[in-house]
Design an enzyme around this catalytic site. Structure first.
Site, PDB file in Angstrom:
ATOM      1  N   ASP A 408      -1.667   9.701 -53.112  1.00  0.00           N
ATOM      2  CA  ASP A 408      -2.779   8.937 -52.530  1.00  0.00           C
ATOM      3  C   ASP A 408      -2.224   7.662 -51.872  1.00  0.00           C
ATOM      4  OD1 ASP A 408      -5.394   8.171 -51.946  1.00  0.00           O
ATOM      5  OD2 ASP A 408      -5.796   7.372 -53.952  1.00  0.00           O
ATOM      6  N   GLU A 411      -0.983   5.911 -46.480  1.00  0.00           N
ATOM      7  CA  GLU A 411      -1.109   5.704 -45.008  1.00  0.00           C
ATOM      8  C   GLU A 411      -0.021   4.773 -44.474  1.00  0.00           C
ATOM      9  OE1 GLU A 411      -3.659   5.642 -47.221  1.00  0.00           O
ATOM     10  OE2 GLU A 411      -4.210   7.682 -46.680  1.00  0.00           O
ATOM     11  N   ASP A 482     -11.907  10.116 -48.579  1.00  0.00           N
ATOM     12  CA  ASP A 482     -13.135   9.600 -49.199  1.00  0.00           C
ATOM     13  C   ASP A 482     -14.377   9.909 -48.379  1.00  0.00           C
ATOM     14  OD1 ASP A 482     -11.449   8.733 -51.122  1.00  0.00           O
ATOM     15  OD2 ASP A 482     -11.461   6.630 -50.487  1.00  0.00           O
TER      16      ASP A 482
HETATM   17  O1  MIG Z   1      -8.594   2.758 -53.542  1.00  0.00           O
HETATM   18  O2  MIG Z   1      -7.449   6.481 -57.063  1.00  0.00           O
HETATM   19  O3  MIG Z   1      -9.083   8.799 -51.790  1.00  0.00           O
HETATM   20  O4  MIG Z   1      -9.688  10.209 -54.135  1.00  0.00           O
HETATM   21  O5  MIG Z   1     -10.144   8.711 -56.458  1.00  0.00           O
HETATM   22  C1  MIG Z   1      -9.095   4.023 -53.868  1.00  0.00           C
HETATM   23  C2  MIG Z   1      -8.771   6.190 -56.776  1.00  0.00           C
HETATM   24  C3  MIG Z   1      -7.989   4.886 -54.331  1.00  0.00           C
HETATM   25  C4  MIG Z   1      -8.680   6.826 -53.061  1.00  0.00           C
HETATM   26  C5  MIG Z   1      -8.716   8.330 -53.062  1.00  0.00           C
HETATM   27  C6  MIG Z   1      -9.665   8.811 -54.117  1.00  0.00           C
HETATM   28  C7  MIG Z   1      -9.240   8.281 -55.464  1.00  0.00           C
HETATM   29  C8  MIG Z   1      -9.197   6.747 -55.431  1.00  0.00           C
HETATM   30  N1  MIG Z   1      -8.276   6.328 -54.364  1.00  0.00           N
END
Ligand code: MIG
Length: 789
Positions: A408, A411, A482
């Protein structure tokens, strides 16, 4: 004094002249000379070098550079062979001809046009603009062809046909993105243009911020532009979308064969904790007989958001957790963020600092940005040392029984949303800044994760990533970030996932039920149904809202969820075979109708643009939650409604009833669909009978059946079972082909289930055999021809 004054005036005029000049765009200029390079030509122009090389007769690389040509690419995995093109030069132009295409380059000014061998234009530079620079920004202007449509760019919002839009690639963490918001998480700079009965593809391999204009705000051109770097693009001139996809995925690599368990249902939430809650969720799936294979831990599993740790309070004994889950047939996946908390004594921090593995400012100090753990450093995944270190760090999780790795925030996301582009990175020794590296960060993180976990496990890991660049399918699956619990988002996800298929990414899916926002019972019902026909099938929830597990919406929804989850598991032989095909030809699992019905205007209409194929047989027509009747489009041919087996004639719009408990799914005539008995998870063995549905039709059809152990890499050494299943209506025959590979397979017999046929008997081994009341017959799953259909 006088002399100085003159000099100053000259200096002023000179500087002013240059200044004025740099305020205008700079063209590529005219031809100076040309050299043959073996696999193409290099042309020197007044302002740059243009290199043309041939990767196959219809795949051409065009590389335009003002400085030294640079062949560096994290996407491309092939090189150009020699001798594919015949080169003819005359005073006005250069013609390069291959077995499939003709490229014509005019000399004054330099303009490139691509023709098929019938002499029809596929794509050409716009004569008045061509290729130009403004400062470091470089743009290629392409002449808009009559009624040209554009498809592609992967994980983007918006319509299937991108005509009239401008889209940007700059990987961005964009929670609850809107239906037309751009950019999102991924950079897939590959599109196809469609005009007349012609199609072509363009892959713009540039990782700086790129912008694609598909005929927006002008009537002359489509264009692609990059903030900086060379203008390197690949032109695909094969005659069909499927062949272009095959060539594109050959060039940048195809999707991995995922572990079979990752094709089951997966349950996620931000966050399940402590251990007892995770086990209770797992138990609920089993008690309620809702099939599921994977549970996820989101960021709360960690100690102070430090990756490669478990919270001692919430997960004191992770090995215990994974072994309990294992007994119930569950796999555990955990989230991994790139940011490493700045904290002396934290292993990853200490090692990263000691071995110089983090991204730095130009003065050599480590960049410090804030994310979940607070101040963090960011691994430089373009450094081979960092990739090795990162990969090896997964020993911690793997020793604890974790097999899924969810990448996650890559980017990369950082609080303030402005990761400094001036930061410097290794670029595999070549060097560069994050201005060029930003869009590659997710790709290289996924790569490090995949390469490390694959090596350590020697079994197939599940890698998931939010960000990526062209080629990400070589390492990872992708989820659409998201999203929001709304009908529009559910329908958008169908487009986004099939669009990713058009970019070579087979293993993709959205958060089923919507990550943010409350999901209604009806919306969940529709979405979990659509999820069955989505390659990556995972429910997720932000947790500030109502629960979104399949049992959270009452009995009726739960029982519908059970039915459709059962169907997903019954379809695994079909789905797994479709994934295999993706690894071989680049044909995605979720297939945009633009692949097979490229020139059918109806498929681009807003009403129908969400429809897609799931594998070769299922036409999925996503339906919003309140609809009881829906207008759908069936392309030419005959179609069976899956649930009722009712026959529909295609080539037209039709109204269908869509009760909540139904599946808005049609089967293409002549389809072959192999299925199995329901299992609660993939470590449970189905019965040893394969169920093969055969739908009567007038077209011949081959289904490539593929099976292996589902977990190891032994298939690379030939441990698979592959055979063609062939339905030939002209000969009224069904052939179960010769098996290939050394794997025995799970199924001893096959129950042939004939749908739409009149015949009550078939001929097996020259003997007439009666079908049962359901028009079915069990035969050994062995090489044979069944006739008399
Ligand atoms: O700032 O880890 O897209 O699936 O549950 C949010 C928490 C960070 C973004 C991800 C989402 C995840 C969430 N993350």
């Amino acid at each position: 004094m006088k002399k100085t004054g003159v000099l100053l005036t000259i200096a002023f005029l000179f500087a002013n002249g240059l200044y004025a000049q740099s305020r205008l765009s700079e063209p590529l200029g005219s031809y100076k000379n040309m050299v043959k390079t073996g696999n193409g030509i290099d042309i020197a122009t007044e302002n740059a070098t243009v290199s043309i090389s041939f990767f196959n007769p219809s795949l051409i690389k065009v590389s335009v550079s003002k400085q030294t040509p640079d062949n560096f690419s994290y996407a491309v995995i092939q090189t150009a062979p020699a001798g594919l093109a015949n080169i003819i030069e005359n005073t006005t132009q250069i013609e390069l001809t291959t077995a499939a295409l003709k490229v014509v380059i005019t000399k004054s000014p330099i303009l490139i046009s691509f023709y098929n061998l019938q002499g029809e234009v596929l794509n050409q530079d716009l004569p008045s603009l061509g290729i130009r620079w403004q400062g470091t920004e470089v743009t290629n202007y392409k002449k808009l062809q009559p009624s040209e449509k554009f498809i592609g760019l992967g994980e983007k919002t918006g319509d299937l046909n991108r005509f009239g839009t401008v889209l940007t690639n700059w990987n961005t963490d964009h929670p609850a993105y809107g239906l037309n918001d751009d950019p999102l998480y991924q950079t897939q700079p590959f599109y196809m243009g469609i005009h007349g009965n012609k199609v072509y593809g363009i892959f713009f391999d540039n990782s700086f911020k790129t912008t694609f204009n598909f005929g927006a705000s002008n009537t002359l051109y489509s264009s692609f532009a990059a903030d900086d770097g060379n203008l390197v693009y690949y032109f695909f001139g094969a005659p069909t979308v499927a062949q272009i996809l095959n060539d594109y995925t050959w060039l940048i690599g195809r999707s991995l064969l995922p572990p079979l368990w990752s094709l089951g249902y997966q349950q996620c939430k931000w966050s399940y904790y402590p251990e007892s809650e995770v086990l209770s969720v797992a138990n609920t799936f089993r008690n309620k007989k809702l099939p599921c294979d994977v549970i996820y831990l989101d960021i709360h599993y960690m100690d102070a958001y430090k990756v490669f740790t478990f919270s001692p309070e919430r997960f004191p004994n992770p090995k215990h957790l994974t072994s309990e889950l294992d007994k119930m047939g569950f796999k555990l996946a955990v989230i991994i963020d790139p940011g490493i908390k700045i904290e002396k004594g934290y292993k990853q921090y200490d090692e990263g600092v000691a071995n110089d593995l983090f991204i730095k400012y130009p003065d050599g100090t480590f960049y410090n940005g804030s994310v979940w753990p607070g101040p963090t450093h960011f691994p430089d995944y373009t450094n081979p040392e960092t990739r090795k270190w990162w990969g090896e760090s997964f020993k911690f999780y793997i020793d604890n029984g974790v097999v899924g790795f969810w990448n996650d925030m890559n980017e990369p996301a950082v609080w303030g949303a402005n990761f400094p582009s001036v930061n410097e990175i290794n670029f595999d020794g070549r060097g560069g800044t994050m201005r060029e590296g930003h869009n590659l960060y997710g790709l290289q993180m996924a790569r490090s994760t995949y390469e490390g976990t694959k090596k350590l496990m020697n079994r197939r890991p599940l890698v998931i990533t939010r960000a990526g660049y062209a080629g990400v399918q070589r390492y990872s699956s992708v989820w659409t970030g998201d999203n929001f619990a709304s009908d529009e988002h559910m329908l958008l996800s169908a487009r986004m996932v099939s669009n990713m298929g058009l970019a070579g990414i087979a293993f993709a899916g959205p958060d089923v039920g919507g990550f943010m926002g409350d999901c209604s019972a009806k919306l969940f019902t529709r979405w979990i149904t659509q999820g069955v026909f989505t390659p990556f099938f995972r429910g997720h929830n932000v947790n500030s809202e109502k629960s979104k597990e399949p049992w959270a919406f009452g009995d009726a929804v739960e029982s519908h969820a059970r039915n459709v989850l059962n169907l997903r598991y019954q379809l695994l032989p079909y789905i797994y075979s479709a994934f295999y095909t993706a690894t071989q030809t680049g044909m995605p699992v979720a297939r945009s109708l633009a692949i097979d019905y490229t020139f059918d205007e109806a498929i681009y209409k807003k009403d129908f643009q969400n429809e897609y194929f799931f594998g070769p047989a299922f036409l999925v027509t996503p339906i919003s939650s309140e609809a009881t009747v829906a207008k759908i489009y069936l392309p030419k041919g005959n179609w069976y409604r899956y649930t009722t087996q009712e026959l529909y004639e295609g080539g037209k719009e039709c109204l269908i009833e869509v009760p909540m408990n139904d599946l808005p799914v049609f089967v293409k005539e002549s389809s072959l669909i192999p299925m199995q008995t329901v299992v609660q998870n993939t470590s449970e063995m189905p019965s040893d009978t394969l169920f093969l549905k055969i739908y009567k039709g007038s077209i011949s059809n081959i289904f490539t059946y593929y099976e292996d152990d589902g977990v190891s890499y032994e298939f690379e050494q030939g441990a698979f079972l592959k055979r063609d299943l062939v339905y030939n209506p002209a000969q009224k025959s069904l052939t179960i082909g010769k098996p290939e590979g050394s794997y025995t397979g799970k199924f001893k017999s096959v129950k042939l289930m004939f749908i739409g046929f009149d015949s009550k008997t078939v001929i097996v081994n020259k003997k007439q055999q009666a079908l049962d009341n359901d028009n079915a017959l069990v035969v050994p799953f062995a090489e044979q021809v069944i006739t008399g259909l």
